[in-house]
Every structure is written in structure tokens, then in C-alpha cells.
Motif scaffolding. Structure first.
Motif, PDB file in Angstrom:
ATOM      1  N   LYS A  93      15.243 -68.651   8.432  1.00 29.08           N
ATOM      2  CA  LYS A  93      16.266 -67.698   8.878  1.00 29.08           C
ATOM      3  C   LYS A  93      15.720 -66.272   8.897  1.00 29.08           C
ATOM      4  N   ARG A  94      14.871 -65.938   7.917  1.00 22.09           N
ATOM      5  CA  ARG A  94      14.274 -64.593   7.892  1.00 22.09           C
ATOM      6  C   ARG A  94      13.423 -64.344   9.132  1.00 22.09           C
ATOM      7  N   ASN A  95      12.904 -65.414   9.703  1.00 20.90           N
ATOM      8  CA  ASN A  95      12.042 -65.294  10.881  1.00 20.90           C
ATOM      9  C   ASN A  95      12.795 -65.560  12.182  1.00 20.90           C
ATOM     10  N   GLY A  96      14.116 -65.445  12.133  1.00 20.13           N
ATOM     11  CA  GLY A  96      14.918 -65.507  13.353  1.00 20.13           C
ATOM     12  C   GLY A  96      15.266 -66.890  13.843  1.00 20.13           C
ATOM     13  N   LEU A  97      15.049 -67.924  13.027  1.00 20.54           N
ATOM     14  CA  LEU A  97      15.373 -69.291  13.436  1.00 20.54           C
ATOM     15  C   LEU A  97      16.680 -69.723  12.804  1.00 20.54           C
ATOM     16  N   SER A  98      17.413 -70.582  13.481  1.00 18.07           N
ATOM     17  CA  SER A  98      18.678 -71.087  12.944  1.00 18.07           C
ATOM     18  C   SER A  98      18.816 -72.552  13.314  1.00 18.07           C
ATOM     19  N   ALA A  99      19.515 -73.312  12.479  1.00 15.30           N
ATOM     20  CA  ALA A  99      19.689 -74.744  12.698  1.00 15.30           C
ATOM     21  C   ALA A  99      20.774 -74.997  13.735  1.00 15.30           C
ATOM     22  N   ARG A 100      20.536 -75.952  14.602  1.00  8.04           N
ATOM     23  CA  ARG A 100      21.504 -76.345  15.626  1.00  8.04           C
ATOM     24  C   ARG A 100      21.537 -77.872  15.723  1.00  8.04           C
ATOM     25  N   VAL A 101      22.658 -78.406  16.194  1.00  8.99           N
ATOM     26  CA  VAL A 101      22.762 -79.847  16.401  1.00  8.99           C
ATOM     27  C   VAL A 101      21.900 -80.242  17.595  1.00  8.99           C
ATOM     28  N   LYS A 102      21.105 -81.320  17.449  1.00 11.10           N
ATOM     29  CA  LYS A 102      20.241 -81.763  18.542  1.00 11.10           C
ATOM     30  C   LYS A 102      21.082 -82.300  19.691  1.00 11.10           C
ATOM     31  N   HIS A 103      20.663 -81.973  20.905  1.00 12.01           N
ATOM     32  CA  HIS A 103      21.317 -82.514  22.091  1.00 12.01           C
ATOM     33  C   HIS A 103      20.832 -83.945  22.331  1.00 12.01           C
ATOM     34  N   LYS A 104      21.750 -84.795  22.773  1.00 12.04           N
ATOM     35  CA  LYS A 104      21.391 -86.174  23.086  1.00 12.04           C
ATOM     36  C   LYS A 104      20.922 -86.253  24.536  1.00 12.04           C
ATOM     37  N   LYS A 105      19.703 -86.720  24.725  1.00 13.52           N
ATOM     38  CA  LYS A 105      19.133 -86.866  26.058  1.00 13.52           C
ATOM     39  C   LYS A 105      18.424 -88.219  26.148  1.00 13.52           C
ATOM     40  N   PRO A 106      18.323 -88.791  27.354  1.00 17.22           N
ATOM     41  CA  PRO A 106      17.618 -90.073  27.502  1.00 17.22           C
ATOM     42  C   PRO A 106      16.158 -89.962  27.061  1.00 17.22           C
ATOM     43  N   LEU A 107      15.682 -91.033  26.416  1.00 15.09           N
ATOM     44  CA  LEU A 107      14.286 -91.080  25.998  1.00 15.09           C
ATOM     45  C   LEU A 107      13.394 -91.206  27.234  1.00 15.09           C
ATOM     46  N   LEU A 108      12.454 -90.284  27.412  1.00 10.24           N
ATOM     47  CA  LEU A 108      11.572 -90.274  28.570  1.00 10.24           C
ATOM     48  C   LEU A 108      10.145 -90.589  28.138  1.00 10.24           C
ATOM     49  N   SER A 109       9.571 -91.612  28.758  1.00  8.90           N
ATOM     50  CA  SER A 109       8.167 -91.931  28.508  1.00  8.90           C
ATOM     51  C   SER A 109       7.283 -91.045  29.392  1.00  8.90           C
ATOM     52  N   LYS A 110       5.987 -91.171  29.213  1.00  8.68           N
ATOM     53  CA  LYS A 110       5.057 -90.396  30.030  1.00  8.68           C
ATOM     54  C   LYS A 110       5.199 -90.773  31.505  1.00  8.68           C
ATOM     55  N   LYS A 111       5.429 -92.053  31.766  1.00  2.00           N
ATOM     56  CA  LYS A 111       5.609 -92.517  33.145  1.00  2.00           C
ATOM     57  C   LYS A 111       6.877 -91.918  33.755  1.00  2.00           C
ATOM     58  N   HIS A 112       7.945 -91.861  32.952  1.00  7.93           N
ATOM     59  CA  HIS A 112       9.184 -91.265  33.440  1.00  7.93           C
ATOM     60  C   HIS A 112       8.964 -89.811  33.844  1.00  7.93           C
ATOM     61  N   CYS A 113       8.259 -89.072  33.000  1.00 15.07           N
ATOM     62  CA  CYS A 113       8.002 -87.651  33.290  1.00 15.07           C
ATOM     63  C   CYS A 113       7.180 -87.492  34.564  1.00 15.07           C
ATOM     64  N   GLU A 114       6.175 -88.352  34.726  1.00 19.65           N
ATOM     65  CA  GLU A 114       5.330 -88.290  35.936  1.00 19.65           C
ATOM     66  C   GLU A 114       6.159 -88.584  37.183  1.00 19.65           C
ATOM     67  N   ASN A 115       7.042 -89.595  37.094  1.00 22.34           N
ATOM     68  CA  ASN A 115       7.871 -89.947  38.247  1.00 22.34           C
ATOM     69  C   ASN A 115       8.862 -88.835  38.583  1.00 22.34           C
ATOM     70  N   ARG A 116       9.405 -88.186  37.564  1.00 14.94           N
ATOM     71  CA  ARG A 116      10.333 -87.082  37.802  1.00 14.94           C
ATOM     72  C   ARG A 116       9.626 -85.908  38.481  1.00 14.94           C
ATOM     73  N   LEU A 117       8.388 -85.652  38.052  1.00 12.67           N
ATOM     74  CA  LEU A 117       7.630 -84.568  38.671  1.00 12.67           C
ATOM     75  C   LEU A 117       7.324 -84.891  40.131  1.00 12.67           C
ATOM     76  N   LYS A 118       6.953 -86.148  40.403  1.00  9.10           N
ATOM     77  CA  LYS A 118       6.696 -86.566  41.785  1.00  9.10           C
ATOM     78  C   LYS A 118       7.956 -86.412  42.642  1.00  9.10           C
ATOM     79  N   PHE A 119       9.097 -86.795  42.061  1.00 12.23           N
ATOM     80  CA  PHE A 119      10.372 -86.677  42.786  1.00 12.23           C
ATOM     81  C   PHE A 119      10.654 -85.218  43.130  1.00 12.23           C
ATOM     82  N   ALA A 120      10.447 -84.328  42.147  1.00 12.86           N
ATOM     83  CA  ALA A 120      10.718 -82.900  42.367  1.00 12.86           C
ATOM     84  C   ALA A 120       9.806 -82.330  43.454  1.00 12.86           C
ATOM     85  N   LYS A 121       8.537 -82.710  43.416  1.00  5.05           N
ATOM     86  CA  LYS A 121       7.592 -82.210  44.420  1.00  5.05           C
ATOM     87  C   LYS A 121       7.910 -82.763  45.806  1.00  5.05           C
ATOM     88  N   ARG A 122       8.353 -84.021  45.835  1.00  2.45           N
ATOM     89  CA  ARG A 122       8.635 -84.667  47.120  1.00  2.45           C
ATOM     90  C   ARG A 122       9.811 -84.015  47.840  1.00  2.45           C
TER      91      ARG A 122
END
Length: 241
Positions: A93-122
Motif C-alpha cells: 500500500k505504501r508503494n501505491g498498490l491496492s488489493a482488488r477482486v480478480k476478474h473472471k476470464k476464459p483460460l487462454l492457451s498459447k494457441k488461443h492467443c496466437e489465433n486471436r492475434l491472427k484474427f485481429a490482423k486478418r
């Protein structure tokens, strides 16, 4: 101003100080110590110095540790520093950090990330008119009771509990509604309530009835639209394609 002969009340008025006692206290402190700074407070010195705090922040930012408990164990094992989890939290806290509840997001593998990047570029150069052709679809379950999502409310301290401050629950478990739906750039499509499970045969029936009715309602033809669905096995089955 004191050396020039001003009274403490005059000084307080001129500099905007609420009490002239503050001026007198500063005068006494300066006469005794030749300083006006506060003395170092008594008590136990901090167990974590600046270098230790930089270490725990680095371990947090590099995902080596994700919470105060893990940081405490890391300090104990790697640096032979025994501190409590609360000490670590105070340092963060002295260094400007504070605790927050983690957001729930789908688990992404390396392949998922690569496919998402390809989709965005396409599709990065698509225009609004291109995206207007897309009909988006998916299934979704809406829980009436027993939702896992957190709900917050605002209330004054000491205020009695009201209906707006309560999240109702039921004893017989959660109640949910499972539906298929779609939407176009012109508006939402027909909503289909699904009783029980969804298999490929029922999904094809939904497409032939509710999806086609949606196209007819908005005066769209199959050749004019791009149908968007995810890679659920029911969606990618050979007969469905």
C-alpha cells in the motif's frame, strides 16, 4: 517574524494558521533543537527496508508471486526475512498498490492467443459496412438465483438493513434459463429457450427456424450475411456445416 517582534497571534493571522499555540510550540522547539522538524518517532523499526520493498514489488509484477501470503513465504525462503502477511500488505500500500477482486476470464492457451492475434490482423482493415454484415450468435445461461457474481450496495454507517442492501437467496439451489440468441446490426434476433441440453440436431433446428426467421424479419438473405458462431462441437459438426 518572531525575530522582528510579531506576536504569535499576529503571525498566525498573517500566515493563515488556525491556532497561535502552533506558533508558540514551533518557537519552543526551535529554541531547544534549532530545528522545526519532528523527532524520529519511537517504536520498532520497519522490518522491510526500501530494497526489500522493491524486491516484493518486482516479484509481484513478474507474476512470481500473486498475493501477500506468497510474498511472505518467498521472503522467508529466499531472503530469510520473517514478516507477517499484513506487513507485506502495508508495504504494498505504501508503494501505491491496492488489493482488488480478480476478474473472471476464459483460460487462454498459447494457441488461443496466437489465433486471436491472427484474427485481429486478418480483420483489422474491415469497415463498418463490412461488420454490419455479421450476425452474431451464442448460447447463454441466465441464473435467476444463486449467481456467483458479487453485488455491491451503498449504505450509511449505522443505517438499518433495507431490501436494497440484501441479495436474496433460495434453499433449493439456483434457477437458470438456457437460451440461444443472435443479433444483427439492425437489432436483436429471435430468442429461443432451450429446455434440457443442446445437441447438434436441436442446434440445426434452431438455425433452420429461429435464425432464418430473424433474417426474414430484417429482410436479409443468406448471401448477404456472415454468420458468426464459436467452435463448440455442436456448431462445427459436419451436418451442421
Amino acid at each position: 517574524m518572531i525575530e522582528r517582534g510579531f506576536a504569535s497571534r499576529e503571525i498566525a493571522a498573517k500566515i493563515g494558521c488556525k491556532s497561535h499555540i502552533t506558533i508558540l510550540n514551533l518557537k519552543k522547539k526551535y529554541e531547544k533543537t534549532s530545528k522545526v522538524e519532528d523527532k524520529q518517532r519511537s517504536g520498532q523499526p520497519r522490518k522491510l527496508n526500501e530494497r526489500n520493498e522493491r524486491t516484493i514489488i518486482r516479484r509481484l509484477m513478474t507474476n512470481e508471486c500473486s498475493n501477500a501470503v506468497q510474498l511472505k513465504k518467498s521472503l522467508q525462503i529466499n531472503d530469510e526475512i520473517n514478516v507477517s502477511s499484513n506487513t507485506v500488505r502495508r508495504a504494498l500500500k505504501r508503494n501505491g498498490l491496492s488489493a482488488r477482486v480478480k476478474h473472471k476470464k476464459p483460460l487462454l492457451s498459447k494457441k488461443h492467443c496466437e489465433n486471436r492475434l491472427k484474427f485481429a490482423k486478418r480483420f483489422k482493415d474491415w469497415t463498418v459496412s463490412d461488420w454490419n454484415r455479421v450476425v452474431w450468435s451464442d448460447e447463454s445461461k441466465f441464473q435467476i438465483f444463486g449467481s456467483d457474481e458479487r453485488e455491491y450496495c451503498w449504505k450509511r454507517q449505522g443505517e438499518t438493513l433495507k431490501d436494497a442492501h440484501i441479495k436474496p437467496t433460495v434453499k433449493f439451489g439456483s434457477v437458470s434459463v438456457f437460451v440461444w440468441g443472435c443479433f444483427t446490426s439492425s437489432g436483436v434476433g429471435f430468442l429461443c429457450k432451450i429446455d434440457g441440453g443442446l445437441n447438434a440436431e436441436l442446434y440445426r433446428q434452431i438455425l433452420s427456424e429461429d435464425f432464418m426467421e430473424t433474417l426474414r424479419y430484417y429482410d436479409l438473405s443468406v448471401s448477404d450475411v456472415i454468420f458468426q458462431q464459436d467452435n463448440d462441437p455442436k456448431h462445427t459438426a459436419l451436418l451442421t456445416k
